[in-house]
Write a protein that holds these residues in place. Structure first.
Motif, PDB file in Angstrom:
ATOM      1  N   PHE A   1       0.824  -1.208   0.000  1.00 28.16           N
ATOM      2  CA  PHE A   1       0.000   0.000   0.000  1.00 28.16           C
ATOM      3  C   PHE A   1       0.862   1.263   0.000  1.00 28.16           C
ATOM      4  CE2 PHE A   1      -2.017   3.366   2.554  1.00 28.16           C
ATOM      5  CZ  PHE A   1      -3.127   3.625   1.758  1.00 28.16           C
ATOM      6  N   LEU A   2       1.871   1.303   0.876  1.00 28.09           N
ATOM      7  CA  LEU A   2       2.728   2.492   0.963  1.00 28.09           C
ATOM      8  C   LEU A   2       3.517   2.706  -0.322  1.00 28.09           C
ATOM      9  CD1 LEU A   2       4.037   2.111   4.625  1.00 28.09           C
ATOM     10  CD2 LEU A   2       2.578   3.936   3.757  1.00 28.09           C
ATOM     11  N   LEU A   3       4.007   1.622  -0.923  1.00 31.53           N
ATOM     12  CA  LEU A   3       4.754   1.752  -2.173  1.00 31.53           C
ATOM     13  C   LEU A   3       3.863   2.262  -3.303  1.00 31.53           C
ATOM     14  CD1 LEU A   3       7.048  -1.412  -2.146  1.00 31.53           C
ATOM     15  CD2 LEU A   3       7.760   0.978  -1.929  1.00 31.53           C
ATOM     16  N   LEU A   4       2.648   1.734  -3.402  1.00 32.17           N
ATOM     17  CA  LEU A   4       1.738   2.171  -4.461  1.00 32.17           C
ATOM     18  C   LEU A   4       1.369   3.639  -4.294  1.00 32.17           C
ATOM     19  CD1 LEU A   4      -0.648  -0.917  -4.803  1.00 32.17           C
ATOM     20  CD2 LEU A   4       1.181  -0.208  -6.351  1.00 32.17           C
TER      21      LEU A   4
ATOM     22  N   LEU B   1       4.552   5.833  -5.088  1.00 36.26           N
ATOM     23  CA  LEU B   1       4.874   5.910  -6.516  1.00 36.26           C
ATOM     24  C   LEU B   1       3.841   6.720  -7.285  1.00 36.26           C
ATOM     25  CD1 LEU B   1       6.127   2.267  -7.151  1.00 36.26           C
ATOM     26  CD2 LEU B   1       7.484   4.349  -6.849  1.00 36.26           C
ATOM     27  N   LYS B   2       2.573   6.599  -6.876  1.00 37.84           N
ATOM     28  CA  LYS B   2       1.540   7.392  -7.537  1.00 37.84           C
ATOM     29  C   LYS B   2       1.761   8.879  -7.267  1.00 37.84           C
ATOM     30  CE  LYS B   2      -3.446   7.927  -8.040  1.00 37.84           C
ATOM     31  NZ  LYS B   2      -4.790   7.476  -7.595  1.00 37.84           N
ATOM     32  N   SER B   3       2.050   9.232  -6.030  1.00 38.04           N
ATOM     33  CA  SER B   3       2.309  10.633  -5.690  1.00 38.04           C
ATOM     34  C   SER B   3       3.560  11.129  -6.396  1.00 38.04           C
ATOM     35  CB  SER B   3       2.465  10.786  -4.169  1.00 38.04           C
ATOM     36  OG  SER B   3       1.302  10.367  -3.501  1.00 38.04           O
ATOM     37  N   PHE B   4       4.548  10.287  -6.517  1.00 40.99           N
ATOM     38  CA  PHE B   4       5.807  10.672  -7.168  1.00 40.99           C
ATOM     39  C   PHE B   4       5.571  10.978  -8.646  1.00 40.99           C
ATOM     40  CE2 PHE B   4       9.955   9.526  -9.094  1.00 40.99           C
ATOM     41  CZ  PHE B   4      10.705  10.488  -8.471  1.00 40.99           C
ATOM     42  N   LYS B   5       4.780  10.199  -9.314  1.00 41.91           N
ATOM     43  CA  LYS B   5       4.488  10.438 -10.737  1.00 41.91           C
ATOM     44  C   LYS B   5       3.740  11.746 -10.917  1.00 41.91           C
ATOM     45  CE  LYS B   5       4.343   5.551 -11.971  1.00 41.91           C
ATOM     46  NZ  LYS B   5       3.487   4.419 -12.411  1.00 41.91           N
ATOM     47  N   ILE B   6       2.827  12.041 -10.003  1.00 40.29           N
ATOM     48  CA  ILE B   6       2.062  13.289 -10.090  1.00 40.29           C
ATOM     49  C   ILE B   6       2.988  14.480  -9.958  1.00 40.29           C
ATOM     50  CG2 ILE B   6       0.336  14.681  -8.901  1.00 40.29           C
ATOM     51  CD1 ILE B   6      -1.132  12.100  -8.229  1.00 40.29           C
TER      52      ILE B   6
END
Length: 368
Positions: free
Chosen positions: A354-357, A360-365
């Motif tokens: 959960f934390l990785l997903l 990574l989603k926040s990082f892409k944004i």
């Protein structure tokens, strides 16, 4: 003096207008008093104990009623063998077992003495001692009341057995807690600071426009702390075995595998903090205060979780160190295997994914 009073008045206006300052000044002390005064306590309350009554006579039933009337214990009764009793301790569902032997009442009537066996889980030394003291006190009160009208007094002797830690060494409790605390703080704080440092110095943009994939950049920043944290695990275990005389009763390979999973969970949490913050000071503050206090309060290391109010027990479930503390204690002290720890392992694995997903989603944004 007028100028001084004017500046004091101005400062009061600033403080009273700032809600965050008022919250720190008045809200934090009140919250700490309420939490540490009522919610977090080392007292034994509503502890689950198992009663095995082989006698089933008047004396054992009366003593059992007295134990059940106490606010300290929740009683479950079952007719179990010695092996089955050990199995209930391994599951971690109970804190103590009270065993009434056959002919308990007959021994009192004919020999003026009898024994009651008290078996406790001494992997938590403080709780085991308190439960033993409470049960012994209840037995003593019953004995004194019965002896008031007797010429030859009865003597009921509690036979105490401390499982997993018969010598009541403190290391059995604090070594698993220290492992969880050290690994969490080191992994989260160092990962968060190292990534935020790149953002502050402007080198993160250079890394992200390189041919290297952005995801691999983040993982590469976190990998050294995985290796260094495993060195910490090795050092703690060596000190425990050779200095504190605390051998690992279970599988060392399983312990390292679970430690690796917990470290990855903490690294994922550190990555998430680093993505959501823009300065090293904020990342350090969140890592220290946001991780240190929950670990100390809600992992079961210092305060028994079952004694907390239900809302705090629910909150404790989202603290990764709680599950790792249970795992380490079960492997090192109780010698349990993966068949008994699969639930805690899956919870840590789910937290990691959960934390990785989310990270990574926040990082892409943020790259857009």
């Amino acid at each position: 003096m007028k100028q001084f009073l004017a500046f004091v008045r101005k400062e009061f206006y600033h403080v009273l207008r700032d809600r965050r300052t008022l919250l720190i000044l008045f809200g934090m002390p009140i919250a700490q008093i309420l939490i540490f005064g009522f919610a977090l306590t080392n007292e034994v309350k509503d502890s689950e104990i198992l009663v095995v009554d082989y006698a089933k006579d008047n004396a054992s039933q009366e003593l059992l009623t007295r134990i059940g009337a106490s606010r300290y214990f929740n009683i479950r009764q079952a007719a179990l063998s010695h092996k089955e009793i050990l199995g209930t301790f391994q599951k971690g569902k109970i804190k103590a077992v009270v065993v009434f032997p056959v002919n308990f009442n007959e021994d009192l009537l004919h020999h003026n003495k009898a024994q009651v066996q008290i078996i406790t889980d001494a992997s938590d030394v403080n709780t085991a001692n308190m439960i033993t003291n409470y049960l012994s006190s209840i037995i003593m009160d019953y004995q004194n009341q019965v002896n008031q009208n007797l010429e030859i007094p009865y003597r009921i002797t509690p036979e105490v057995r401390m499982l997993y830690n018969p010598q009541l060494k403190g290391a059995h409790g604090f070594v698993p807690g220290v492992m969880a605390l050290v690994l969490l703080l080191v992994s989260v704080m160092m990962t968060a600071i190292s990534i935020v440092r790149e953002k502050e110095t402007g080198t993160m943009e250079i890394l992200l426009v390189s041919p290297f994939k952005p995801v691999l950049v983040i993982f590469a920043k976190a990998f050294p702390y995985l290796a260094l944290s495993l060195v910490n695990v090795t050092a703690i275990l060596l000190l425990s075995v050779f200095v504190l005389d605390l051998p690992v009763k279970g599988s060392v390979a399983l312990l390292f595998a679970e430690s690796t999973l917990f470290i990855i969970t903490c690294l994922a949490l550190g990555i998430f903090i680093s993505i959501e913050t823009d300065s090293q000071q904020i990342a350090m503050l969140i890592s220290l205060m946001g991780m240190l206090l929950p670990t100390m309060m809600f992992s079961g290391f210092l305060f028994p979780i079952e004694n907390m109010p239900l809302p705090l027990q629910i909150i404790s479930n989202i603290v990764p160190s709680k599950w790792f503390y249970i795992i380490v204690k079960s492997i090192m002290i109780k010698g349990l295997g993966i068949s008994a720890l699969w639930k805690e392992t899956l919870i840590l694995l789910g937290m990691t994914v959960f934390l990785l997903l989310v990270s990574l989603k926040s990082f892409k944004i943020r790259l857009q």
